[in-house]
Every structure is written in structure tokens, then in C-alpha cells.
Design a protein around this motif. Structure first.
Motif, PDB file in Angstrom:
ATOM      1  N   TYR A 221     -23.701 -19.264 -33.308  1.00 42.97           N
ATOM      2  CA  TYR A 221     -23.241 -18.014 -33.905  1.00 42.97           C
ATOM      3  C   TYR A 221     -21.816 -17.677 -33.483  1.00 42.97           C
ATOM      4  CZ  TYR A 221     -28.026 -17.368 -35.401  1.00 42.97           C
ATOM      5  OH  TYR A 221     -29.245 -17.534 -35.996  1.00 42.97           O
ATOM      6  N   VAL A 222     -21.457 -18.022 -32.263  1.00 47.40           N
ATOM      7  CA  VAL A 222     -20.093 -17.763 -31.803  1.00 47.40           C
ATOM      8  C   VAL A 222     -19.107 -18.604 -32.620  1.00 47.40           C
ATOM      9  CG1 VAL A 222     -18.519 -18.041 -29.858  1.00 47.40           C
ATOM     10  CG2 VAL A 222     -20.772 -17.058 -29.484  1.00 47.40           C
ATOM     11  N   ILE A 223     -19.421 -19.878 -32.798  1.00 54.09           N
ATOM     12  CA  ILE A 223     -18.544 -20.752 -33.591  1.00 54.09           C
ATOM     13  C   ILE A 223     -18.439 -20.233 -35.024  1.00 54.09           C
ATOM     14  CG2 ILE A 223     -18.347 -23.062 -34.582  1.00 54.09           C
ATOM     15  CD1 ILE A 223     -19.592 -24.106 -31.954  1.00 54.09           C
ATOM     16  N   ALA A 224     -19.564 -19.828 -35.591  1.00 54.47           N
ATOM     17  CA  ALA A 224     -19.555 -19.310 -36.959  1.00 54.47           C
ATOM     18  C   ALA A 224     -18.758 -18.006 -37.039  1.00 54.47           C
ATOM     19  CB  ALA A 224     -20.982 -19.085 -37.448  1.00 54.47           C
ATOM     20  N   GLY A 225     -18.879 -17.155 -36.044  1.00 56.99           N
ATOM     21  CA  GLY A 225     -18.124 -15.905 -36.031  1.00 56.99           C
ATOM     22  C   GLY A 225     -16.629 -16.143 -35.947  1.00 56.99           C
ATOM     23  N   VAL A 226     -16.234 -17.063 -35.082  1.00 56.31           N
ATOM     24  CA  VAL A 226     -14.812 -17.394 -34.960  1.00 56.31           C
ATOM     25  C   VAL A 226     -14.301 -17.981 -36.276  1.00 56.31           C
ATOM     26  CG1 VAL A 226     -13.186 -18.928 -33.788  1.00 56.31           C
ATOM     27  CG2 VAL A 226     -14.852 -17.652 -32.464  1.00 56.31           C
ATOM     28  N   GLY A 227     -15.100 -18.842 -36.882  1.00 56.02           N
ATOM     29  CA  GLY A 227     -14.700 -19.421 -38.163  1.00 56.02           C
ATOM     30  C   GLY A 227     -14.557 -18.366 -39.253  1.00 56.02           C
ATOM     31  N   ALA A 228     -15.453 -17.403 -39.260  1.00 55.26           N
ATOM     32  CA  ALA A 228     -15.374 -16.341 -40.262  1.00 55.26           C
ATOM     33  C   ALA A 228     -14.137 -15.477 -40.048  1.00 55.26           C
ATOM     34  CB  ALA A 228     -16.640 -15.488 -40.221  1.00 55.26           C
ATOM     35  N   VAL A 229     -13.815 -15.180 -38.798  1.00 53.69           N
ATOM     36  CA  VAL A 229     -12.618 -14.369 -38.505  1.00 53.69           C
ATOM     37  C   VAL A 229     -11.355 -15.128 -38.898  1.00 53.69           C
ATOM     38  CG1 VAL A 229     -11.265 -13.370 -36.618  1.00 53.69           C
ATOM     39  CG2 VAL A 229     -13.726 -12.971 -36.730  1.00 53.69           C
ATOM     40  N   VAL A 230     -11.293 -16.417 -38.558  1.00 51.09           N
ATOM     41  CA  VAL A 230     -10.127 -17.221 -38.925  1.00 51.09           C
ATOM     42  C   VAL A 230      -9.995 -17.286 -40.449  1.00 51.09           C
ATOM     43  CG1 VAL A 230      -9.195 -19.573 -38.908  1.00 51.09           C
ATOM     44  CG2 VAL A 230     -10.064 -18.566 -36.798  1.00 51.09           C
ATOM     45  N   GLY A 231     -11.109 -17.465 -41.136  1.00 51.87           N
ATOM     46  CA  GLY A 231     -11.075 -17.496 -42.596  1.00 51.87           C
ATOM     47  C   GLY A 231     -10.614 -16.175 -43.186  1.00 51.87           C
ATOM     48  N   LEU A 232     -11.077 -15.083 -42.613  1.00 48.89           N
ATOM     49  CA  LEU A 232     -10.646 -13.765 -43.089  1.00 48.89           C
ATOM     50  C   LEU A 232      -9.156 -13.563 -42.859  1.00 48.89           C
ATOM     51  CD1 LEU A 232     -11.499 -11.062 -44.305  1.00 48.89           C
ATOM     52  CD2 LEU A 232     -11.955 -10.266 -41.984  1.00 48.89           C
ATOM     53  N   LEU A 233      -8.665 -13.987 -41.698  1.00 51.56           N
ATOM     54  CA  LEU A 233      -7.227 -13.871 -41.420  1.00 51.56           C
ATOM     55  C   LEU A 233      -6.413 -14.697 -42.415  1.00 51.56           C
ATOM     56  CD1 LEU A 233      -7.084 -13.968 -37.519  1.00 51.56           C
ATOM     57  CD2 LEU A 233      -6.527 -12.052 -39.015  1.00 51.56           C
ATOM     58  N   LEU A 234      -6.856 -15.916 -42.691  1.00 50.95           N
ATOM     59  CA  LEU A 234      -6.151 -16.740 -43.674  1.00 50.95           C
ATOM     60  C   LEU A 234      -6.171 -16.093 -45.053  1.00 50.95           C
ATOM     61  CD1 LEU A 234      -7.256 -20.358 -42.698  1.00 50.95           C
ATOM     62  CD2 LEU A 234      -4.969 -19.377 -42.524  1.00 50.95           C
ATOM     63  N   LEU A 235      -7.289 -15.488 -45.407  1.00 52.68           N
ATOM     64  CA  LEU A 235      -7.400 -14.821 -46.700  1.00 52.68           C
ATOM     65  C   LEU A 235      -6.414 -13.663 -46.792  1.00 52.68           C
ATOM     66  CD1 LEU A 235      -9.074 -14.771 -49.351  1.00 52.68           C
ATOM     67  CD2 LEU A 235     -10.560 -13.121 -48.218  1.00 52.68           C
ATOM     68  N   VAL A 236      -6.333 -12.857 -45.754  1.00 50.34           N
ATOM     69  CA  VAL A 236      -5.418 -11.714 -45.742  1.00 50.34           C
ATOM     70  C   VAL A 236      -3.973 -12.189 -45.737  1.00 50.34           C
ATOM     71  CG1 VAL A 236      -4.639  -9.754 -44.349  1.00 50.34           C
ATOM     72  CG2 VAL A 236      -7.073 -10.140 -44.703  1.00 50.34           C
ATOM     73  N   ILE A 237      -3.666 -13.208 -44.945  1.00 50.74           N
ATOM     74  CA  ILE A 237      -2.296 -13.732 -44.899  1.00 50.74           C
ATOM     75  C   ILE A 237      -1.902 -14.296 -46.254  1.00 50.74           C
ATOM     76  CG2 ILE A 237      -0.874 -15.588 -43.923  1.00 50.74           C
ATOM     77  CD1 ILE A 237      -2.328 -15.084 -41.253  1.00 50.74           C
ATOM     78  N   GLY A 238      -2.828 -14.994 -46.892  1.00 54.36           N
ATOM     79  CA  GLY A 238      -2.543 -15.529 -48.227  1.00 54.36           C
ATOM     80  C   GLY A 238      -2.274 -14.434 -49.236  1.00 54.36           C
ATOM     81  N   ALA A 239      -2.999 -13.337 -49.158  1.00 55.99           N
ATOM     82  CA  ALA A 239      -2.770 -12.225 -50.085  1.00 55.99           C
ATOM     83  C   ALA A 239      -1.474 -11.496 -49.761  1.00 55.99           C
ATOM     84  CB  ALA A 239      -3.942 -11.258 -50.030  1.00 55.99           C
ATOM     85  N   ALA A 240      -1.154 -11.359 -48.478  1.00 50.54           N
ATOM     86  CA  ALA A 240       0.055 -10.625 -48.075  1.00 50.54           C
ATOM     87  C   ALA A 240       1.319 -11.412 -48.400  1.00 50.54           C
ATOM     88  CB  ALA A 240      -0.003 -10.309 -46.596  1.00 50.54           C
ATOM     89  N   THR A 241       1.263 -12.715 -48.321  1.00 44.67           N
ATOM     90  CA  THR A 241       2.461 -13.532 -48.566  1.00 44.67           C
ATOM     91  C   THR A 241       2.509 -14.079 -49.986  1.00 44.67           C
ATOM     92  OG1 THR A 241       1.369 -15.525 -47.749  1.00 44.67           O
ATOM     93  CG2 THR A 241       2.615 -14.213 -46.144  1.00 44.67           C
ATOM     94  N   SER A 242       1.612 -13.664 -50.819  1.00 46.26           N
ATOM     95  CA  SER A 242       1.543 -14.124 -52.213  1.00 46.26           C
ATOM     96  C   SER A 242       1.431 -15.640 -52.313  1.00 46.26           C
ATOM     97  CB  SER A 242       2.767 -13.629 -53.004  1.00 46.26           C
ATOM     98  OG  SER A 242       2.783 -12.231 -53.044  1.00 46.26           O
ATOM     99  N   ARG A 243       0.638 -16.219 -51.435  1.00 47.16           N
ATOM    100  CA  ARG A 243       0.347 -17.652 -51.480  1.00 47.16           C
ATOM    101  C   ARG A 243      -1.166 -17.809 -51.676  1.00 47.16           C
ATOM    102  NH1 ARG A 243       4.369 -19.659 -46.830  1.00 47.16           N
ATOM    103  NH2 ARG A 243       6.246 -19.177 -48.007  1.00 47.16           N
TER     104      ARG A 243
END
Length: 131
Positions: free
Chosen positions: A41-63
């Protein structure tokens, strides 16, 4: 609120009746499910947070490709968290012959589907077996 003495006796009687009527169901209900390790669950949680950060960064930088990668990482993390861990087969793998060679054991029985087991039970009950 604790159970009264009468209620405890009735509950124990119902448990004994269930065990005698359908021991397999009683075993399934009383068996503790294997708990998944916390690290999964810890690995899955970290993966979900990293994925969410990438999603937000992609939306913020228009990529959009960064956002898509973030979504895929989040999805994979959640799938990893809910996936059933593989079980390792332990125990005897065969028999040893008198000459020292190892013969493989019998092939494991193929699991029947739910409906096949259900129909088999139904047929047994109709025939009067009662199990």
C-alpha cells in the motif's frame, strides 16, 4: 452492550449448526483473510501521488503527454494496490522413487467455475445427499 447468557448460547448453537450443515462455508467464514503487506500500500500510495503530481504538472505546463503519463502512473499504482498478490507454491513437488529420481506429483485439479459448482450442489441436494 454485551450479549446475555441466553443470546450467547443461541449464537453458539447456531454456529455449531452451521458447522455441521456446511463445514466448507463455516471454514470460509471463520478463516482470517490473508492481510496484504503494508509495503504494498505504501508503494501504491507513493505511485499515486507521483502520478497526480505529473498530471498537475502536465496541465500547468500545457504538456498533455506529461499529464497522460501521470494518469497512467496513477492507474498502475491503484491497480497494484488492489491486485491479488501471487502465491508461491510450497510443499511437495513430487515423489522420490527408490532409485532416487523425482517424479512430478499429480497435476493440480482444475478449478471449476461458480456455476458448475452451484449446479453440482443443486444436483446433490435434489438427490437427497443434503450437503
Amino acid at each position: 452492550m454485551p450479549l446475555s447468557e441466553y443470546e450467547q448460547r443461541v449464537l453458539e448453537q447456531m454456529e455449531r449448526q452451521l458447522t455441521s450443515d456446511d463445514p466448507r462455508l463455516a471454514n470460509t467464514l471463520t478463516r482470517r483473510g490473508g492481510r496484504r503487506p503494508v509495503t504494498r500500500y505504501v508503494i501504491a500510495g507513493v505511485g499515486a501521488v507521483v502520478g497526480l503530481l505529473l498530471l498537475v504538472i502536465g496541465a500547468a505546463t500545457s504538456r498533455p503527454w506529461v499529464g497522460a503519463i501521470g494518469f497512467v502512473v496513477m492507474f498502475a499504482a491503484v491497480a497494484y494496490a488492489f491486485a491479488v498478490p501471487r502465491t508461491e507454491h510450497t510443499g511437495p513437488q513430487g515423489t522420490v522413487a527408490p532409485d532416487g529420481t523425482v517424479r512430478p506429483g499429480p497435476a493440480p485439479a482444475k478449478k471449476q467455475g461458480f456455476m458448475a459448482r452451484f449446479e453440482e450442489r443443486w444436483d446433490r441436494r435434489r438427490e437427497g445427499d443434503g450437503r
